[in-house]
Structure formats: structure tokens, C-alpha cells
Scaffold this motif. Structure first.
Motif, PDB file in Angstrom:
ATOM      1  N   ARG A  95     -20.827  21.429  43.123  1.00 13.86           N
ATOM      2  CA  ARG A  95     -20.262  20.617  42.043  1.00 13.86           C
ATOM      3  C   ARG A  95     -20.475  21.267  40.681  1.00 13.86           C
ATOM      4  N   ASN A  96     -21.701  21.721  40.408  1.00  6.88           N
ATOM      5  CA  ASN A  96     -21.971  22.312  39.092  1.00  6.88           C
ATOM      6  C   ASN A  96     -21.191  23.606  38.899  1.00  6.88           C
ATOM      7  N   GLN A  97     -20.931  24.346  39.988  1.00 13.64           N
ATOM      8  CA  GLN A  97     -20.118  25.558  39.895  1.00 13.64           C
ATOM      9  C   GLN A  97     -18.681  25.217  39.506  1.00 13.64           C
ATOM     10  N   LEU A  98     -18.131  24.185  40.135  1.00 14.70           N
ATOM     11  CA  LEU A  98     -16.760  23.795  39.812  1.00 14.70           C
ATOM     12  C   LEU A  98     -16.679  23.295  38.378  1.00 14.70           C
ATOM     13  N   GLN A  99     -17.655  22.522  37.957  1.00 10.75           N
ATOM     14  CA  GLN A  99     -17.666  22.056  36.560  1.00 10.75           C
ATOM     15  C   GLN A  99     -17.690  23.246  35.605  1.00 10.75           C
ATOM     16  N   GLY A 100     -18.505  24.247  35.912  1.00 12.36           N
ATOM     17  CA  GLY A 100     -18.568  25.443  35.086  1.00 12.36           C
ATOM     18  C   GLY A 100     -17.255  26.204  35.080  1.00 12.36           C
ATOM     19  N   ARG A 101     -16.589  26.247  36.210  1.00 12.64           N
ATOM     20  CA  ARG A 101     -15.317  26.972  36.296  1.00 12.64           C
ATOM     21  C   ARG A 101     -14.202  26.223  35.578  1.00 12.64           C
ATOM     22  N   LEU A 102     -14.281  24.900  35.551  1.00 16.85           N
ATOM     23  CA  LEU A 102     -13.321  24.131  34.757  1.00 16.85           C
ATOM     24  C   LEU A 102     -13.544  24.390  33.269  1.00 16.85           C
ATOM     25  N   SER A 103     -14.793  24.490  32.862  1.00 13.92           N
ATOM     26  CA  SER A 103     -15.094  24.847  31.465  1.00 13.92           C
ATOM     27  C   SER A 103     -14.591  26.248  31.167  1.00 13.92           C
ATOM     28  N   ALA A 104     -14.759  27.161  32.113  1.00 13.40           N
ATOM     29  CA  ALA A 104     -14.272  28.529  31.931  1.00 13.40           C
ATOM     30  C   ALA A 104     -12.748  28.536  31.794  1.00 13.40           C
ATOM     31  N   LEU A 105     -12.065  27.635  32.497  1.00 14.42           N
ATOM     32  CA  LEU A 105     -10.617  27.537  32.360  1.00 14.42           C
ATOM     33  C   LEU A 105     -10.249  27.223  30.912  1.00 14.42           C
ATOM     34  N   SER A 106     -10.936  26.262  30.321  1.00 16.62           N
ATOM     35  CA  SER A 106     -10.651  25.920  28.922  1.00 16.62           C
ATOM     36  C   SER A 106     -10.855  27.123  28.013  1.00 16.62           C
ATOM     37  N   ARG A 107     -11.948  27.848  28.196  1.00 20.86           N
ATOM     38  CA  ARG A 107     -12.211  29.037  27.366  1.00 20.86           C
ATOM     39  C   ARG A 107     -11.137  30.100  27.592  1.00 20.86           C
ATOM     40  N   HIS A 108     -10.745  30.292  28.850  1.00 19.71           N
ATOM     41  CA  HIS A 108      -9.722  31.279  29.185  1.00 19.71           C
ATOM     42  C   HIS A 108      -8.389  30.911  28.526  1.00 19.71           C
ATOM     43  N   LEU A 109      -8.020  29.641  28.608  1.00 17.56           N
ATOM     44  CA  LEU A 109      -6.755  29.207  28.009  1.00 17.56           C
ATOM     45  C   LEU A 109      -6.794  29.353  26.493  1.00 17.56           C
ATOM     46  N   ASN A 110      -7.928  29.049  25.896  1.00 18.30           N
ATOM     47  CA  ASN A 110      -8.055  29.212  24.437  1.00 18.30           C
ATOM     48  C   ASN A 110      -7.938  30.677  24.036  1.00 18.30           C
ATOM     49  N   ALA A 111      -8.494  31.574  24.842  1.00 20.71           N
ATOM     50  CA  ALA A 111      -8.496  32.997  24.511  1.00 20.71           C
ATOM     51  C   ALA A 111      -7.178  33.697  24.830  1.00 20.71           C
ATOM     52  N   GLY A 115      -4.491  28.315  23.637  1.00 21.65           N
ATOM     53  CA  GLY A 115      -5.134  27.016  23.733  1.00 21.65           C
ATOM     54  C   GLY A 115      -4.292  25.904  24.310  1.00 21.65           C
ATOM     55  N   ILE A 116      -3.268  26.246  25.092  1.00 21.36           N
ATOM     56  CA  ILE A 116      -2.470  25.163  25.685  1.00 21.36           C
ATOM     57  C   ILE A 116      -3.334  24.375  26.658  1.00 21.36           C
ATOM     58  N   GLY A 117      -2.950  23.160  26.924  1.00 22.81           N
ATOM     59  CA  GLY A 117      -3.729  22.305  27.814  1.00 22.81           C
ATOM     60  C   GLY A 117      -3.709  22.801  29.250  1.00 22.81           C
ATOM     61  N   TRP A 118      -4.605  22.260  30.026  1.00 21.06           N
ATOM     62  CA  TRP A 118      -4.674  22.596  31.446  1.00 21.06           C
ATOM     63  C   TRP A 118      -3.321  22.328  32.106  1.00 21.06           C
ATOM     64  N   PRO A 119      -2.999  23.052  33.163  1.00 20.46           N
ATOM     65  CA  PRO A 119      -1.747  22.796  33.872  1.00 20.46           C
ATOM     66  C   PRO A 119      -1.865  21.659  34.900  1.00 20.46           C
ATOM     67  N   PHE A 120      -2.869  20.851  34.759  1.00 23.03           N
ATOM     68  CA  PHE A 120      -3.025  19.656  35.582  1.00 23.03           C
ATOM     69  C   PHE A 120      -3.769  18.618  34.752  1.00 23.03           C
ATOM     70  N   ASP A 121      -3.717  17.379  35.204  1.00 30.19           N
ATOM     71  CA  ASP A 121      -4.305  16.268  34.456  1.00 30.19           C
ATOM     72  C   ASP A 121      -5.648  15.861  35.013  1.00 30.19           C
ATOM     73  N   TRP A 122      -6.371  15.119  34.218  1.00 31.88           N
ATOM     74  CA  TRP A 122      -7.664  14.584  34.634  1.00 31.88           C
ATOM     75  C   TRP A 122      -7.905  13.278  33.893  1.00 31.88           C
ATOM     76  N   SER A 123      -8.740  12.476  34.483  1.00 36.92           N
ATOM     77  CA  SER A 123      -9.196  11.241  33.832  1.00 36.92           C
ATOM     78  C   SER A 123     -10.581  10.922  34.383  1.00 36.92           C
ATOM     79  N   GLU A 124     -11.269  10.078  33.672  1.00 38.39           N
ATOM     80  CA  GLU A 124     -12.604   9.645  34.079  1.00 38.39           C
ATOM     81  C   GLU A 124     -12.548   8.163  34.383  1.00 38.39           C
ATOM     82  N   ASP A 125     -13.076   7.775  35.538  1.00 35.99           N
ATOM     83  CA  ASP A 125     -13.064   6.353  35.873  1.00 35.99           C
ATOM     84  C   ASP A 125     -14.271   5.655  35.254  1.00 35.99           C
ATOM     85  N   SER A 126     -14.359   4.363  35.458  1.00 37.67           N
ATOM     86  CA  SER A 126     -15.432   3.569  34.836  1.00 37.67           C
ATOM     87  C   SER A 126     -16.819   3.920  35.364  1.00 37.67           C
TER      88      SER A 126
END
Length: 147
Positions: A95-111, A115-126
Motif C-alpha cells: 500500500r505505501n509503495q502504491l501511495q508513493g508511486r501515485l505521488s511520483a505520478l503527480s511530480r512526473h506530470l508537473n515536470a 502539470g495536467i491532472g491525472w488521467p483518472f479520477d479519485w475520491s475519498e470516502d467518509s
């Protein structure tokens, strides 16, 4: 009351005093989650072309290879929401590896993608669990890029 609230109906709900701050926190998260998803979707729809997705898929970084694997699963069932735990088992990382790789995606897209948004959506439940999905349009472009 803010200008965005005009025309909206409000109701009073009795809440035990010890839970008032939890209710406020929940309402703040609820509004923030809708804004985050909407902002990401607006930037993504305009920017992701088949060519850009193919360039992302061809990236030779371990973190982006994992994200491409995630995107393969999301594109296979457009609109279906997968919890983080489900994706972890699909791509066989911790889990922590995937979280880190999702963060890396944001950095990669910014660089590399202005800085376009991810090519998929996400949301957080309650409960604080994140869910990920891809819409039909991006899924079709991703499949085309991977062909």
C-alpha cells in the motif's frame, strides 16, 4: 452564509456536542473532495490525447510502470471505482509503495506534462479510503495508446 449558498436549503440537525467538530470536519472534507475531483477532471479532459497517453505509457520509470498497470485495470472497467486496497492486490505492491508511486505520478506530470491532472479520477470516502476510476473517454484513449 456565503454567496455560493444562496438558493440552497439548510436544515438544523441536532448533534451531540462531542461530535460537532467531527461533523464540521466531515462537511469540510465533503466539499473539498467534490472540488478536487472536479478540478482534476477539467484539466485532464482538455489535455490528455492518445499521443500524450502513449508517451506516458512508454516512460521507463518503475513508478510510472506501476501507474500504467493501474491504468490498465481502470481502463478495463471504465467508471468502476476501485478502493486503494483493491489496486494494491491487482498490481502486487505494498500500500505505501502504491501511495508513493501515485505521488511520483503527480511530480512526473508537473515536470513533463505541464502539470495536467491525472488521467483518472479519485475520491475519498467518509472512512478515509481512496477510490480510483477512469471514465469512458480516457479509457478508450488509453486502450488506443497501449495498442
Amino acid at each position: 452564509m456565503s454567496p455560493q449558498d444562496s438558493g440552497r436549503e439548510f436544515v438544523s440537525v441536532p448533534v451531540p456536542a462531542e461530535h460537532v467538530m467531527d461533523v464540521y470536519a466531515f462537511l469540510a472534507r465533503l466539499g473539498a473532495d467534490q472540488t478536487k475531483v472536479s478540478a482534476n477532471a477539467a484539466r485532464r479532459y482538455d489535455a490528455w490525447t492518445v499521443e500524450e497517453l502513449a508517451r506516458l505509457a512508454a516512460t521507463d520509470l518503475p513508478s510510472i510502470k506501476t501507474i500504467a498497470e493501474v491504468m490498465n485495470h481502470l481502463a478495463a472497467a471504465p467508471g468502476k471505482k476501485y478502493p486503494m486496497a483493491g489496486l494494491v492486490s491487482m498490481v502486487a505492491v505494498e500500500r505505501n509503495q502504491l501511495q508513493g508511486r501515485l505521488s511520483a505520478l503527480s511530480r512526473h506530470l508537473n515536470a513533463h506534462y505541464e502539470g495536467i491532472g491525472w488521467p483518472f479520477d479519485w475520491s475519498e470516502d467518509s472512512n478515509g479510503e481512496f477510490h480510483y476510476w477512469m471514465d469512458d473517454e480516457i479509457a478508450a484513449k488509453w486502450k488506443q495508446a497501449r495498442a
